[in-house]
Design an enzyme around this catalytic site. Structure first.
Site, short mmCIF file in Angstrom:
data_model
loop_
_atom_site.label_atom_id
_atom_site.label_comp_id
_atom_site.label_asym_id
_atom_site.label_seq_id
_atom_site.Cartn_x
_atom_site.Cartn_y
_atom_site.Cartn_z
N GLU A 60 11.76 -0.22 5.44
CA GLU A 60 12.70 -1.36 5.39
C GLU A 60 11.99 -2.72 5.28
O GLU A 60 12.54 -3.66 4.73
CB GLU A 60 13.62 -1.35 6.62
N MET B 145 0.84 -1.20 0.00
CA MET B 145 0.00 0.00 0.00
C MET B 145 0.88 1.25 0.00
O MET B 145 0.41 2.35 0.30
CB MET B 145 -0.93 -0.01 1.21
N GLY B 146 2.16 1.08 -0.32
CA GLY B 146 3.05 2.24 -0.44
C GLY B 146 3.55 2.75 0.90
O GLY B 146 3.41 2.09 1.92
N LYS C 87 5.74 -11.52 7.27
CA LYS C 87 5.12 -12.18 8.42
C LYS C 87 4.73 -11.17 9.50
O LYS C 87 4.16 -11.54 10.51
CB LYS C 87 6.05 -13.25 8.97
N HIS D 289 9.19 -3.37 3.59
CA HIS D 289 8.90 -3.56 2.16
C HIS D 289 10.20 -3.85 1.40
O HIS D 289 10.22 -4.71 0.51
CB HIS D 289 8.28 -2.30 1.58
P1 AMP Z 1 1.51 -2.86 3.49
O1 AMP Z 1 2.06 -1.84 2.56
O2 AMP Z 1 1.52 -2.45 4.92
O3 AMP Z 1 0.18 -3.42 3.03
O4 AMP Z 1 2.51 -4.09 3.45
C1 AMP Z 1 2.91 -4.68 2.24
C2 AMP Z 1 3.70 -5.91 2.53
O5 AMP Z 1 4.84 -5.59 3.33
C3 AMP Z 1 2.90 -6.95 3.34
O6 AMP Z 1 3.22 -8.25 2.85
C4 AMP Z 1 3.42 -6.75 4.74
O7 AMP Z 1 3.32 -7.90 5.54
C5 AMP Z 1 4.87 -6.40 4.47
N1 AMP Z 1 5.44 -5.72 5.63
C6 AMP Z 1 4.97 -4.60 6.23
N2 AMP Z 1 5.72 -4.30 7.32
C7 AMP Z 1 6.67 -5.27 7.42
C8 AMP Z 1 7.73 -5.53 8.34
N3 AMP Z 1 7.96 -4.76 9.37
N4 AMP Z 1 8.50 -6.63 8.11
C9 AMP Z 1 8.26 -7.43 7.06
N5 AMP Z 1 7.28 -7.24 6.17
C10 AMP Z 1 6.48 -6.17 6.33
#
Ligand code: AMP
Length: 284
Positions: free
Chosen positions: A39, A34-35, A152, A41
């Site tokens: 770190e 979602m942008g 995860k 991502h």
């Molecule tokens: P989001 O942009 O928050 O929807 O996340 C996109 C992807 O990044 C998802 O697969 C999340 O699980 C992953 N992600 C977000 N934060 C972390 C983190 N701290 N460590 C590892 N992966 C993450």
């Protein structure tokens, strides 16, 4: 050397490109986001780049996974900053569709994973996972990846997507990547931007309580109620903590709550620090 990623906003264009790449025998790694990249991502992007010929990331704040009372409108967005990160990380393609492109008028089809979405975040964020599975299904159909990378950090989301792919016989390998933390333990999240300086300190309650529970487990504590009680007491000592939404110890596959903790179980929690809802988890 840095590399300018190609930005694609149209579904047909993205499909055309992925068909062409497939024809050339190239493997496609995909990182849906979602942008407001951080770190966490970046670690998914790096995994994808290592394991595939081509890496595609999507940036789409998916309204269908937010309830009306949630933070859709204020969710942090900065496309230029994200693009700069993609350039540095050598991403090949950035898929950046509009809402209208993804959900044209009369859109009415959804994907639902039934059991795995019933507890943890699913119990409190009604309709959230229906929005997640639907958008990920669409993105998989558009990008046609060989491998898709999920953090995860969102453990339940990772298991739900894995289930969907198995149940619907989709040709995507779902890869779960480690949760990335700040040096002091805070799990990275785009939502950390909401935290004031004081709240940022109280946000440490999540990781600190998880590490503490893991320590207690190592020292022989197996009773889930005791572990949860120790964690709540610790968390509620932080001044900016407004509410513990849940603390659960669950089986890593079924996500069903346990009474007795075992190695491999997941401790997951959601806590309101000020008005910001944060989640975190750890595997025993
Ligand atoms: P989001 O942009 O928050 O929807 O996340 C996109 C992807 O990044 C998802 O697969 C999340 O699980 C992953 N992600 C977000 N934060 C972390 C983190 N701290 N460590 C590892 N992966 C993450």
């Amino acid at each position: 050397m840095e590399k300018n990623p190609v930005v694609i906003t149209e579904i047909n264009e993205m499909k055309k490109i992925s068909r062409k790449l497939k024809k050339e025998g190239k493997s496609i790694g995909f990182v849906p986001t979602m942008g407001y990249l951080h770190e966490g991502h970046k670690s998914l992007i790096r995994c994808s780049i290592k394991e595939n010929d081509i890496t595609v990331i999507s940036i789409f704040v998916n309204p269908k996974q937010f309830s009306p009372n949630e933070d859709l409108d204020k969710y942090p967005r900065d496309f230029e900053r994200d693009l700069e990160i993609c350039r540095k990380e050598k991403v090949d393609y950035v898929f950046y569709p509009t809402f209208e492109e993804m959900y044209p008028e009369n859109f009415q089809t959804y994907v639902i994973v039934e059991e795995l979405t019933k507890n943890l975040c699913g119990a409190y964020r009604k309709g959230h996972f229906k929005g997640v599975t639907t958008v990920v299904m669409k993105l998989f159909n558009i990008v046609n990846p060989d491998n898709a990378y999920f953090g995860k950090k969102d453990y339940q989301q990772y298991k739900v997507i894995q289930r969907m792919v198995k149940d619907l016989n989709m040709d995507v390998n779902v890869v779960g990547c480690p949760l990335i933390r700040e040096k002091d333990g805070l799990a990275l999240s785009s939502r950390n931007k909401y935290l004031s300086e004081e709240e940022r300190k109280s946000a440490l309650s999540l990781s600190k309580s998880l590490f503490y529970a893991k320590e207690l487990f190592k020292n022989g504590e197996r009773n889930v109620e005791n572990l949860k009680k120790e964690m709540s007491e610790m968390i509620l000592n932080y001044p900016e903590v407004k509410e513990i939404q849940y603390i659960e110890i669950v089986n890593p596959e079924t996500l069903k709550p346990k009474e007795t903790a075992e190695e491999g179980d997941i401790i997951a929690l959601a806590v309101y620090v000020g008005n910001t809802r944060l989640i975190d988890n750890i595997q025993l």
